[in-house]
Enzyme design. Structure first.
Site, short mmCIF file in Angstrom:
data_model
loop_
_atom_site.label_atom_id
_atom_site.label_comp_id
_atom_site.label_asym_id
_atom_site.label_seq_id
_atom_site.Cartn_x
_atom_site.Cartn_y
_atom_site.Cartn_z
N SER A 58 0.83 -1.19 0.00
CA SER A 58 0.00 0.00 0.00
C SER A 58 0.87 1.25 0.00
O SER A 58 1.75 1.37 -0.84
CB SER A 58 -0.97 -0.04 1.19
N ASP A 168 -5.50 -3.51 -2.87
CA ASP A 168 -4.52 -3.22 -1.82
C ASP A 168 -3.92 -4.49 -1.21
O ASP A 168 -4.63 -5.40 -0.78
CB ASP A 168 -5.22 -2.42 -0.73
#
Length: 275
Positions: A58, A168
């Site tokens: 991320s 993600d």
């Protein structure tokens, strides 16, 4: 372009197989709290810690990509002043934004770089919704890799690359120390910028439930990463939002101070390599 200039922490000791031991930098997810990653990098730069690779999830993939591209922390801090959340988050809840805007934060500054051309080995983690498995970027477009790794579900659309629908990496691996090990790291130094991990809620509002769900999920997906880390730098970012830039300069400072507090522990890892 400015580059990291390391020299006082050389990895000279070899393993029994003749391979030089490797120390990896692992940068975890945490949204806007990732500004603290920049502060930690500043401390590492000042202390001369020359990591052999960097793996991020991320926001850790975004900051890690800058690190491996060779940009100096002075330049990265200057760039952080220009970044606006509106640059990447254009939609509303349940009307997700395009994730490619995240990768453009990197490409606007560094160009259309490929992972295999970076100055330091770089890897980042996403999750493929088609297979339900972790996907590790070790080649290809850096911008695409960042966009996929940062595509938080509901906030961003999945990043479609070929037949993969990527979101993600924190969905499965928020602290990717396991990936550091997979690519040959003997030691891992982790920067963890998610202090609300595991935190629930007594509220029943949609936003509160979603936030608590991700917090709880993140706790589960970080256990192995924290266990596999030899040193964990964890600045106290509890008062800052993962979705807002507010306080970013303070977050940078907190990341810097937390990394300096771990200087002796990290130095000990490097010293074992020159005995």
């Amino acid at each position: 372009m400015g580059f990291f200039k390391f020299g006082n922490r050389k990895n000279q000791k070899k393993t029994e197989t003749g391979r030089k031991p490797k120390i990896a930098l692992c940068l975890g997810g945490g949204g806007a709290r990732g500004f603290a990653h920049i502060g930690a990098l500043k401390a590492f730069e000042e202390d001369g810690f020359d990591f052999d690779m960097c793996v991020g999830t991320s926001v850790g993939s975004l900051v890690g990509a800058f690190y491996c591209s060779g940009i100096s922390t002075e330049q990265l801090i200057a760039y952080s002043h220009e970044i606006d959340v509106k640059d990447v988050k254009t939609g509303k809840l349940f009307f997700p934004s395009e994730p490619s805007a995240i990768g453009e934060l990197f490409t606007r500054r560094m160009g259309n770089m490929h992972i295999e051309d970076m100055l330091k080995p770089f890897r980042c983690v996403a999750v493929d919704l088609v297979t339900g498995k972790e996907f590790i970027f070790d080649s290809g477009s850096v911008g695409d890799a960042i966009s996929a790794s940062c595509a938080v579900p509901l906030i961003f659309k999945p990043m479609v690359i070929g037949k993969r629908h990527l979101v993600d990496g924190g969905v499965l691996n928020n602290i990717p120390a396991s990936v550091c090990k997979m690519f040959g790291a003997d030691y891992v130094v982790t920067v963890d910028v998610n202090p609300t991990r595991g935190e629930g809620t007594t509220e029943l509002g949609t936003l509160d439930v979603i936030k608590a769900t991700f917090n709880i999920m993140s706790a589960h997906t970080s256990v192995d990463g924290l266990r596999l880390s030899d040193v964990v730098v964890a600045p106290n970012l509890y008062e800052f939002s993962a979705a807002k830039k507010d306080g970013y300069e303070q977050m940078i400072e907190l990341g810097y101070n937390a990394a300096r507090q771990k200087k002796d522990e990290i130095s000990a890892l490097f010293e074992t390599l020159i005995l």
